[in-house]
Enzyme design. Sequence first.
Site, PDB file in Angstrom:
ATOM      1  N   LEU A 171      -7.786   7.938   1.473  1.00 15.23           N
ATOM      2  CA  LEU A 171      -8.026   6.848   2.417  1.00 15.23           C
ATOM      3  C   LEU A 171      -7.397   7.161   3.765  1.00 15.23           C
ATOM      4  CD1 LEU A 171      -7.414   3.717   0.171  1.00 15.23           C
ATOM      5  CD2 LEU A 171      -9.487   5.086   0.497  1.00 15.23           C
ATOM      6  N   GLY A 213      -7.468   9.066  -2.572  1.00 13.90           N
ATOM      7  CA  GLY A 213      -8.900   8.746  -2.583  1.00 13.90           C
ATOM      8  C   GLY A 213      -9.773   9.979  -2.787  1.00 13.90           C
ATOM      9  N   ASN A 268      -1.367   9.812  -5.499  1.00 15.85           N
ATOM     10  CA  ASN A 268       0.031   9.776  -5.047  1.00 15.85           C
ATOM     11  C   ASN A 268       0.420   8.441  -4.409  1.00 15.85           C
ATOM     12  OD1 ASN A 268      -1.631  10.111  -2.841  1.00 15.85           O
ATOM     13  ND2 ASN A 268      -0.173  11.340  -1.696  1.00 15.85           N
ATOM     14  N   GLU A 269      -0.352   7.389  -4.692  1.00 12.69           N
ATOM     15  CA  GLU A 269      -0.140   6.107  -4.009  1.00 12.69           C
ATOM     16  C   GLU A 269       1.280   5.581  -4.139  1.00 12.69           C
ATOM     17  OE1 GLU A 269      -2.905   6.976  -5.384  1.00 12.69           O
ATOM     18  OE2 GLU A 269      -4.497   6.389  -4.023  1.00 12.69           O
TER      19      GLU A 269
HETATM   20  C1  LIG Z   1      -4.620  16.577   2.854  1.00 11.09           C
HETATM   21  C2  LIG Z   1      -3.434  17.387   3.327  1.00 11.09           C
HETATM   22  C3  LIG Z   1      -2.772  18.094   2.140  1.00 11.09           C
HETATM   23  C4  LIG Z   1      -3.978  18.451   4.306  1.00 11.09           C
HETATM   24  O1  LIG Z   1      -2.911  19.177   4.868  1.00 11.09           O
HETATM   25  P1  LIG Z   1      -3.155  20.018   6.203  1.00 11.09           P
HETATM   26  O2  LIG Z   1      -4.428  20.775   6.085  1.00 11.09           O
HETATM   27  O3  LIG Z   1      -1.895  20.792   6.451  1.00 11.09           O
HETATM   28  O4  LIG Z   1      -3.421  18.950   7.346  1.00 11.09           O
HETATM   29  P2  LIG Z   1      -2.322  18.048   8.074  1.00 11.09           P
HETATM   30  O5  LIG Z   1      -1.385  17.424   7.131  1.00 11.09           O
HETATM   31  O6  LIG Z   1      -1.747  18.872   9.197  1.00 11.09           O
HETATM   32  O7  LIG Z   1      -3.244  16.903   8.679  1.00 11.09           O
HETATM   33  C5  LIG Z   1      -4.142  17.107   9.767  1.00 11.09           C
HETATM   34  C6  LIG Z   1      -4.262  15.803  10.535  1.00 11.09           C
HETATM   35  O8  LIG Z   1      -4.862  14.816   9.677  1.00 11.09           O
HETATM   36  C7  LIG Z   1      -4.033  13.664   9.603  1.00 11.09           C
HETATM   37  N1  LIG Z   1      -4.128  13.110   8.248  1.00 11.09           N
HETATM   38  C8  LIG Z   1      -3.876  13.722   7.088  1.00 11.09           C
HETATM   39  N2  LIG Z   1      -4.112  12.889   6.046  1.00 11.09           N
HETATM   40  C9  LIG Z   1      -4.526  11.727   6.586  1.00 11.09           C
HETATM   41  C10 LIG Z   1      -4.913  10.458   6.031  1.00 11.09           C
HETATM   42  N3  LIG Z   1      -4.940  10.253   4.719  1.00 11.09           N
HETATM   43  N4  LIG Z   1      -5.264   9.478   6.888  1.00 11.09           N
HETATM   44  C11 LIG Z   1      -5.245   9.671   8.221  1.00 11.09           C
HETATM   45  N5  LIG Z   1      -4.885  10.846   8.795  1.00 11.09           N
HETATM   46  C12 LIG Z   1      -4.530  11.854   7.980  1.00 11.09           C
HETATM   47  C13 LIG Z   1      -2.629  14.186   9.904  1.00 11.09           C
HETATM   48  O9  LIG Z   1      -1.783  13.152  10.371  1.00 11.09           O
HETATM   49  C14 LIG Z   1      -2.924  15.209  10.978  1.00 11.09           C
HETATM   50  O10 LIG Z   1      -3.159  14.515  12.184  1.00 11.09           O
HETATM   51  P3  LIG Z   1      -2.779  15.163  13.627  1.00 11.09           P
HETATM   52  O11 LIG Z   1      -3.549  16.454  13.671  1.00 11.09           O
HETATM   53  O12 LIG Z   1      -3.247  14.145  14.589  1.00 11.09           O
HETATM   54  O13 LIG Z   1      -1.298  15.373  13.627  1.00 11.09           O
HETATM   55  C15 LIG Z   1      -2.382  16.530   4.043  1.00 11.09           C
HETATM   56  O14 LIG Z   1      -2.923  16.104   5.271  1.00 11.09           O
HETATM   57  C16 LIG Z   1      -1.982  15.291   3.284  1.00 11.09           C
HETATM   58  O15 LIG Z   1      -1.241  15.392   2.324  1.00 11.09           O
HETATM   59  N6  LIG Z   1      -2.441  14.117   3.729  1.00 11.09           N
HETATM   60  C17 LIG Z   1      -2.043  12.848   3.172  1.00 11.09           C
HETATM   61  C18 LIG Z   1      -2.790  12.557   1.934  1.00 11.09           C
HETATM   62  C19 LIG Z   1      -2.382  11.231   1.378  1.00 11.09           C
HETATM   63  O16 LIG Z   1      -1.250  11.002   1.041  1.00 11.09           O
HETATM   64  N7  LIG Z   1      -3.339  10.333   1.312  1.00 11.09           N
HETATM   65  C20 LIG Z   1      -3.063   9.028   0.778  1.00 11.09           C
HETATM   66  C21 LIG Z   1      -3.592   7.983   1.655  1.00 11.09           C
HETATM   67  S1  LIG Z   1      -3.374   6.407   0.905  1.00 11.09           S
END
Ligand SMILES: CC(C)(COP(=O)(O)OP(=O)(O)OC[C@H]1O[C@@H](n2cnc3c(N)ncnc32)[C@H](O)[C@@H]1OP(=O)(O)O)[C@@H](O)C(=O)NCCC(=O)NCCS
Length: 282
Positions: A86, A131, A154-155
């Site tokens: 999400l 999600g 991982n919520e």
């Molecule tokens: C998916 C993931 C492993 C990818 O890692 P990555 O390729 O190194 O990419 P980054 O973490 O650098 O993220 C890239 C961009 O997307 C954004 N982003 C990542 N996940 C996002 C999310 N769920 N919602 C909104 N933005 C998100 C980051 O803030 C970053 O933004 P920026 O470039 O403006 O700083 C990592 O982004 C992540 O763990 N995201 C969170 C997932 C999560 O916990 N989701 C639960 C939501 S309830």
Amino acid sequence: MFLRTIVNNAKRLAPNIRGMASQGPLVDLTVDNDGVAILTMQRPPVNSLNLDLLKELSNSLDEVARNKNTGLILTSSSSTVFSAGLDIMEMYKPDMKRAEQFWTTLQDVWLKLFGSNFVTAAAINGHAPAGGCLLAMSCEYRVMVSGKFTIGLNETALGIVAPTWFMDTMCHTIPVREAEYALTTARMFTVDEALKVGLVDEVATDKADAISKCKDFIEKFDNIPSLARAVTKQRIRQGAIERLQKNRKADLEDFLHYLNQPKIQQSLEMYIQMLKMKSSKN
Ligand SMILES: CC(C)(COP(=O)(O)OP(=O)(O)OC[C@H]1O[C@@H](n2cnc3c(N)ncnc32)[C@H](O)[C@@H]1OP(=O)(O)O)[C@@H](O)C(=O)NCCC(=O)NCCS
């Protein structure tokens, strides 16, 4: 493989003031010569599920059902992320009207994917947290590309209680004991761990291999009458589907209530900062 684009012009949605507006079609839906639809999420950088992407996914699932495609493979255009789950910006200091639409559309997508008539498989070509994992688990078969990717719900790490239908989806995928442990500890599985527990069914060398393995799964049903197959799947999934259908409004109210909690907003803010810090170090 020759792919015919049937939907690549999804409606652009009105821009919004929170910087989540979309730049173009956020999904690509193609159908190959065997009638298998390939639905690719393409919302850079991480396919986070905002309202716009969810709407396009929902429309695409309707399209696949209407076209009576043999099966559907869900994948991503990114080389490292299937979906980051999400979009946190939909939940952080939200416009409550939009948040309502966001959650209702997520419910729609899940009901359409989890309860579909057509065969579904996920070619998970990168990270699939939250999600992203939910979408993959809603399919009937999962092939994950090997690499340093993780998948899981991982919520709880964000201070959020995963909705019951997220939990149901995981309990339909891995043993209940494993699901409880994974959900309470916000466990993110490596590809090998996911394979071992049954969270994914196969591991692939790359995206093409993952799609080919998903197609092999879909072809297993070539000689099975499709109605019997679909009804059997839907009956097995009926309990979870009905639970959400009967409680859609309460589930929405729960979500909106959570969003209004200062503690939740604080956790989201910290999480966003953590992601930004991580991203700036990349
Ligand atoms: C998916 C993931 C492993 C990818 O890692 P990555 O390729 O190194 O990419 P980054 O973490 O650098 O993220 C890239 C961009 O997307 C954004 N982003 C990542 N996940 C996002 C999310 N769920 N919602 C909104 N933005 C998100 C980051 O803030 C970053 O933004 P920026 O470039 O403006 O700083 C990592 O982004 C992540 O763990 N995201 C969170 C997932 C999560 O916990 N989701 C639960 C939501 S309830």
